[in-house]
Design a protein around this motif. Structure first.
Motif, short mmCIF file in Angstrom:
data_model
loop_
_atom_site.label_atom_id
_atom_site.label_comp_id
_atom_site.label_asym_id
_atom_site.label_seq_id
_atom_site.Cartn_x
_atom_site.Cartn_y
_atom_site.Cartn_z
N SER A 15 -7.85 -17.73 3.63
CA SER A 15 -6.96 -16.39 3.86
C SER A 15 -8.27 -15.52 2.96
O SER A 15 -8.32 -15.64 1.86
N SER A 16 -8.76 -14.50 3.78
CA SER A 16 -9.39 -13.52 2.98
C SER A 16 -8.77 -12.21 2.89
O SER A 16 -8.36 -11.57 4.03
N ILE A 17 -8.52 -11.46 1.74
CA ILE A 17 -7.67 -10.40 1.65
C ILE A 17 -8.78 -9.23 0.93
O ILE A 17 -9.35 -9.66 -0.21
N PHE A 18 -8.53 -8.22 1.52
CA PHE A 18 -9.27 -7.11 1.11
C PHE A 18 -8.33 -5.90 0.80
O PHE A 18 -7.47 -5.52 1.90
N LEU A 54 -0.44 -9.86 -8.81
CA LEU A 54 -1.31 -8.80 -8.37
C LEU A 54 -0.80 -8.18 -7.15
O LEU A 54 -0.75 -8.84 -5.99
N MET A 55 -0.17 -7.11 -7.28
CA MET A 55 0.21 -6.10 -6.18
C MET A 55 -0.96 -5.37 -5.62
O MET A 55 -1.39 -4.32 -6.25
N LEU A 56 -1.19 -5.75 -4.33
CA LEU A 56 -2.30 -5.00 -3.40
C LEU A 56 -1.80 -4.01 -2.71
O LEU A 56 -0.68 -4.37 -2.08
N GLN A 57 -2.50 -3.01 -2.41
CA GLN A 57 -2.04 -1.94 -1.45
C GLN A 57 -3.16 -1.39 -0.58
O GLN A 57 -4.29 -1.65 -0.84
N ASP A 58 -2.83 -1.03 0.72
CA ASP A 58 -3.71 -0.48 1.65
C ASP A 58 -4.88 -1.45 1.81
O ASP A 58 -6.04 -1.30 1.46
N PHE A 80 -1.64 -4.59 5.77
CA PHE A 80 -0.59 -4.14 4.97
C PHE A 80 -0.55 -3.19 4.05
O PHE A 80 -1.75 -2.64 3.94
N LYS A 81 0.44 -2.66 3.80
CA LYS A 81 0.61 -1.44 2.76
C LYS A 81 0.79 -2.13 1.36
O LYS A 81 0.14 -1.49 0.53
N ARG A 82 1.41 -3.12 1.37
CA ARG A 82 1.59 -3.93 -0.17
C ARG A 82 1.50 -5.30 0.20
O ARG A 82 2.16 -5.88 1.12
N TYR A 83 0.96 -5.91 -0.39
CA TYR A 83 0.50 -7.46 -0.54
C TYR A 83 0.78 -8.05 -1.97
O TYR A 83 -0.02 -7.57 -2.73
#
Length: 369
Positions: free
Chosen positions: A185-188, A204-208, A226-229
């Motif tokens: 899984s590659s997350i940007f 770690l809360m990721l956004q947009d 996603f908006k939040r991950y």
């Protein structure tokens, strides 16, 4: 009294020098080894000096045994080479009179060895493992380093961030790759925030951003916007609890254990103080100096005796650990053999000198009889 004081004083000063030299050599060797392991990622880089300290504590008994053996050989060889031994012999001292002051010097050090093997060394071994695991977990907590790719200690995640604020925990342009069960899984994400949730987990809360999931080499990828991950970095209250083996188990627990590995470890711990005493006794005849032959042969024989002793102990220890020798007392033959060798050499060098002609006559009489 003068004889014992002079010998004890010289043995003490020599042992301090020998211990310092041996410790410096082993410390530099271990430091290089630790730096190599840290470069390979096997241990945390900021744990090197603490681990060296724990190693030094655990290796102290073996180092003291070497100090006793080398110190006695060095002092008595010097006294023989400079004819001090001959002066003492001419004043009525025999080789057996050297046993008392040498044992008086070796006995307190062997008591320190016993305390080290039975109490300090198991504690140091266990604390070393716990500290190493704790520092590995802390490296996971500091895995976010701006501008570089950094892999987690477990090896299943890779992090990259463009910028990171230590005060606010805010991140920008974040990349996270997670590998689980063969899927990658590659997350940007454009932004992120490092924080702690209600359970104490560091997250770690990721956004947009987007997440691409699939198997490498396969064109089938799942794309999720996603908006939040949320990505969990560390577990709450995660504390290193490495397994306790025979080397780190307290001595009192080994006494009541019937496991072969525990018996072997108990035999080893109790053998080291006895090994120091026997080697101190063996060093007395090994330090005999022949001006015509030099002391090279004695040093070679001393080194061979030490290696033989240690190899016998390791051989019997492995036999106990494998169950071939049923009791911890199975290590005693090595001690008895070296003790017999020491007494035999003492008797040989302490015998009265006889003319060569008389020795030949006695030999011919035995052959004719």
């Amino acid at each position: 009294m003068l004889f014992q004081k002079s010998l004890s004083r010289e043995l003490t000063y020599t042992s301090i020098g020998v211990f310092s030299v041996l410790f410096a050599i082993l410390l530099s060797t271990q430091t290089i080894n630790m730096l190599g392991r840290a470069a390979q990622g096997l241990i945390a880089s900021n744990a090197i000096f603490a681990l060296i300290g724990f190693w030094s504590i655990g290796f102290f008994p073996v180092l003291m045994i070497l100090t006793i053996f080398v110190s006695v050989i060095v002092v008595l060889t010097r006294m023989s080479r400079e004819q001090e031994m001959a002066v003492w012999m001419a004043s009525g001292k025999s080789l057996t009179d050297w046993i008392s002051p040498v044992m008086r010097f070796a006995l307190p050090l062997c008591l320190l060895i016993a305390a080290g093997t039975t109490i300090v060394e198991p504690w140091a071994t266990q604390r070393s493992k716990e500290y190493a695991e704790t520092m590995k977990q802390r490296e996971d907590m500091t895995a976010l380093s701006p501008g570089i790719f950094k892999e987690s200690q477990s090896g299943d995640r890779v992090y990259f961030i463009e910028s990171y604020s230590v005060l606010s925990g805010a991140t920008r342009n974040v990349f996270v790759q997670v590998t689980r069960n063969g899927e990658v899984s590659s997350i940007f994400a454009k932004e992120g925030q490092v924080s702690t949730d209600e359970e104490g987990n560091r997250i770690l809360m990721l956004q947009d951003g987007r997440r691409y999931t699939g198997e490498p080499g396969n064109g089938n990828f799942e794309v999720l916007e996603f908006k939040r991950y949320t990505v969990k970095i560390t577990e709450a209250g995660q504390l290193a609890r490495p397994s306790i083996n025979s080397e780190s188990r307290p001595t009192l627990e080994l006494l009541g254990s019937s496991a072969p590995a525990d018996k072997a470890e108990l035999a080893w711990r109790l053998s080291l103080p006895l090994c120091g005493l026997i080697l101190a006794l063996l060093a007395i005849p090994l330090s005999h100096y022949n001006p015509r032959a030099g002391h090279t042969y004695n040093l070679i024989f001393a080194l061979g005796s030490y290696l033989l002793y240690q190899n016998l102990l390791w051989l019997l220890r492995d036999g106990i650990a494998s169950g071939k020798i049923p009791t911890a007392l199975g290590i005693l033959p090595a001690h008895l053999l070296m003790l017999a060798l020491a007494l035999l050499l003492l008797h040989y060098h302490n015998r009265p000198a006889r003319p060569m002609l008389q020795r030949l006559k006695n030999l011919l009489r035995r052959q004719s009889a």
